[in-house]
Scaffold this motif. Structure first.
Motif, PDB file in Angstrom:
ATOM      1  N   LEU A  47       1.153  -1.109   0.226  1.00  0.00           N
ATOM      2  CA  LEU A  47       0.366   0.245   0.192  1.00  0.00           C
ATOM      3  C   LEU A  47       0.899   1.055   0.192  1.00  0.00           C
ATOM      4  O   LEU A  47       0.712   2.553   0.079  1.00  0.00           O
ATOM      5  N   ALA A  48       1.905   1.113   0.377  1.00  0.00           N
ATOM      6  CA  ALA A  48       3.343   2.497  -0.121  1.00  0.00           C
ATOM      7  C   ALA A  48       3.703   2.837  -0.925  1.00  0.00           C
ATOM      8  O   ALA A  48       3.410   2.213  -1.652  1.00  0.00           O
ATOM      9  N   VAL A  49       3.105   4.203  -0.723  1.00  0.00           N
ATOM     10  CA  VAL A  49       4.028   5.530  -2.002  1.00  0.00           C
ATOM     11  C   VAL A  49       5.061   5.986  -1.185  1.00  0.00           C
ATOM     12  O   VAL A  49       4.688   6.633  -0.386  1.00  0.00           O
ATOM     13  N   GLY A  50       6.587   5.909  -1.564  1.00  0.00           N
ATOM     14  CA  GLY A  50       7.267   7.400  -0.910  1.00  0.00           C
ATOM     15  C   GLY A  50       6.973   6.703   0.568  1.00  0.00           C
ATOM     16  O   GLY A  50       6.894   5.592   0.680  1.00  0.00           O
ATOM     17  N   ASN A  51       7.052   8.098   1.348  1.00  0.00           N
ATOM     18  CA  ASN A  51       6.504   7.882   2.435  1.00  0.00           C
ATOM     19  C   ASN A  51       5.765   7.718   2.930  1.00  0.00           C
ATOM     20  O   ASN A  51       5.377   7.941   4.476  1.00  0.00           O
ATOM     21  N   ASP A  52       4.199   7.397   2.515  1.00  0.00           N
ATOM     22  CA  ASP A  52       3.386   7.351   3.152  1.00  0.00           C
ATOM     23  C   ASP A  52       2.891   5.774   2.978  1.00  0.00           C
ATOM     24  O   ASP A  52       3.025   5.189   1.937  1.00  0.00           O
ATOM     25  N   PRO A  53       2.670   4.289   4.100  1.00  0.00           N
ATOM     26  CA  PRO A  53       2.664   3.261   3.979  1.00  0.00           C
ATOM     27  C   PRO A  53       1.532   3.492   3.590  1.00  0.00           C
ATOM     28  O   PRO A  53       1.816   1.627   3.174  1.00  0.00           O
ATOM     29  N   SER A  63       3.966  -8.708   0.159  1.00  0.00           N
ATOM     30  CA  SER A  63       5.069  -8.019   0.823  1.00  0.00           C
ATOM     31  C   SER A  63       5.101  -8.680   1.909  1.00  0.00           C
ATOM     32  O   SER A  63       4.354  -8.436   3.292  1.00  0.00           O
ATOM     33  N   GLY A  64       6.474  -8.651   2.777  1.00  0.00           N
ATOM     34  CA  GLY A  64       6.803  -8.907   4.093  1.00  0.00           C
ATOM     35  C   GLY A  64       6.677  -9.921   4.727  1.00  0.00           C
ATOM     36  O   GLY A  64       6.335  -9.973   5.520  1.00  0.00           O
ATOM     37  N   LEU A  65       5.690 -11.111   3.962  1.00  0.00           N
ATOM     38  CA  LEU A  65       5.574 -12.497   4.502  1.00  0.00           C
ATOM     39  C   LEU A  65       6.776 -13.743   3.973  1.00  0.00           C
ATOM     40  O   LEU A  65       7.346 -13.084   3.647  1.00  0.00           O
ATOM     41  N   VAL A  66       5.832 -14.517   5.270  1.00  0.00           N
ATOM     42  CA  VAL A  66       8.007 -15.177   5.139  1.00  0.00           C
ATOM     43  C   VAL A  66       8.072 -16.341   4.392  1.00  0.00           C
ATOM     44  O   VAL A  66       9.405 -16.409   4.195  1.00  0.00           O
ATOM     45  N   ASN A  67       7.053 -16.970   3.329  1.00  0.00           N
ATOM     46  CA  ASN A  67       7.558 -16.817   2.561  1.00  0.00           C
ATOM     47  C   ASN A  67       7.486 -16.511   1.440  1.00  0.00           C
ATOM     48  O   ASN A  67       6.385 -16.826   0.438  1.00  0.00           O
ATOM     49  N   GLU A  68       7.670 -15.193   0.700  1.00  0.00           N
ATOM     50  CA  GLU A  68       7.784 -14.729   0.221  1.00  0.00           C
ATOM     51  C   GLU A  68       7.301 -14.619  -1.014  1.00  0.00           C
ATOM     52  O   GLU A  68       6.853 -14.415  -1.808  1.00  0.00           O
TER      53      GLU A  68
END
Length: 316
Positions: free
Chosen positions: A65-71, A127-132
């Protein structure tokens, strides 16, 4: 509608109920999606020499969901639909690449008339999943895309030589390519050589890594007749494009640097043989100044529309 930052650039209907009718349709008449797809006017067709402009909107389905500095920039679905409709209203925008949920919304809104339609097929590698790297095909299927009257499907193909899940992703990608080809639908393959560093997946954007990823990806499936590449703009793009004969669209990724700098790199890459256009999402939908229409128009001005030399030779 409030577009942040730069809200003064575009100010239209800010009613929180502006998409309430989509919820009503989904509740009372879910078959309306299929009817809208069947009634939709198709894109007139692909031509070499006329580069295509496709807006990407499949990021939320991967939890990105992030764009630039906005998560959480892409978290508000109403704003995302506002921005997509602004982009698709530009006649220079040829189509959309979206996950099923967003695709269905756009069909119900009548926003895809005359547009190219590409579905996002594998969204399981969150994104960030342990088994990405176990990036399972949880989105559009080839059969569903055929039923929608879509032009093809896109698959992210991250290749991590140190992760055993990579081989399953490659096998699933090959099967998806075959399933699309059986239906004469385009397989838009987006390959990366990737690594896991400090618990996060990083794509290797060195020239040699991108070239190696192309060699692996373009050999997937029992036929490459309907396969396209979706590639990042990196250093020495001449070498990158020399690695494939497949139609290639350039991806935008998460915006980095100034808009002028990004557009300059796109412009140089668009001049290379085999580049069929742009497939860009966040960079244009969430520009720093909030001017979606302006960012889309500026990107569209980079595209080349020339006669195909192959067609000219055949017609003589």
């Amino acid at each position: 509608m409030s577009l942040h930052p730069g809200t003064a650039t575009l100010a239209v209907d800010d009613d929180p109920r502006r998409y309430e009718h989509l919820s009503t349709i989904r509740l009372e008449d879910p078959e309306a999606v299929a009817r809208a797809a069947k009634a939709r006017r198709r894109h007139p067709g692909l031509k070499y020499g006329r580069q295509n402009f496709i807006v990407a909107a499949d990021h939320p389905a991967r939890g990105a969901l992030a764009v630039g500095n906005d998560p959480v920039a892409m978290a508000d679905r109403r704003q995302l639909l506002d921005r997509l409709q602004i982009a698709l209203a530009n006649p220079a925008v040829d189509g959309v690449l979206a996950s099923p949920d967003i695709m269905d919304d756009l069909l119900l809104l009548g926003a895809l008339e005359g547009k190219l339609v590409f579905g996002s097929m594998n969204r399981g590698g969150l994104s960030g999943l342990v088994n990405e790297f176990d990036d399972r095909f949880t989105g559009h299927t080839a059969a569903a895309l055929e039923a929608l009257g879509a032009d093809g499907g896109k698959m992210l193909t991250r290749i991590c030589l140190g992760d055993p899940d990579t081989v399953a992703t490659l096998e699933a990608t090959a099967k998806a390519i075959d399933s699309l080809a059986e239906r004469k639908l385009i397989a838009m393959v987006e390959p990366f050589l990737s690594v896991r560093e400090n618990g996060r997946v990083r794509n290797d954007l060195s020239t040699d890594a991108v070239i190696k990823s192309i060699g692996i990806a373009e050999g997937l499936g029992s036929t490459s007749a309907y396969t396209w590449m979706k590639l990042p703009v990196v250093d020495q793009m001449e070498r990158v494009m020399a690695a494939t004969t497949m139609p290639t669209v350039l991806l935008g990724g998460d915006p980095a640097g100034s808009q002028d700098e990004v557009f300059a790199t796109w412009g140089a890459a668009l001049a290379l043989p085999g580049v069929q256009g742009l497939t860009v999402g966040r960079t244009l939908l969430y520009p720093a100044d909030g001017d979606v229409a302006g960012a889309v128009a500026a990107a569209a001005s980079l595209l080349h529309h020339t006669a195909s030399p192959f067609t000219a030779e055949v017609s003589e």
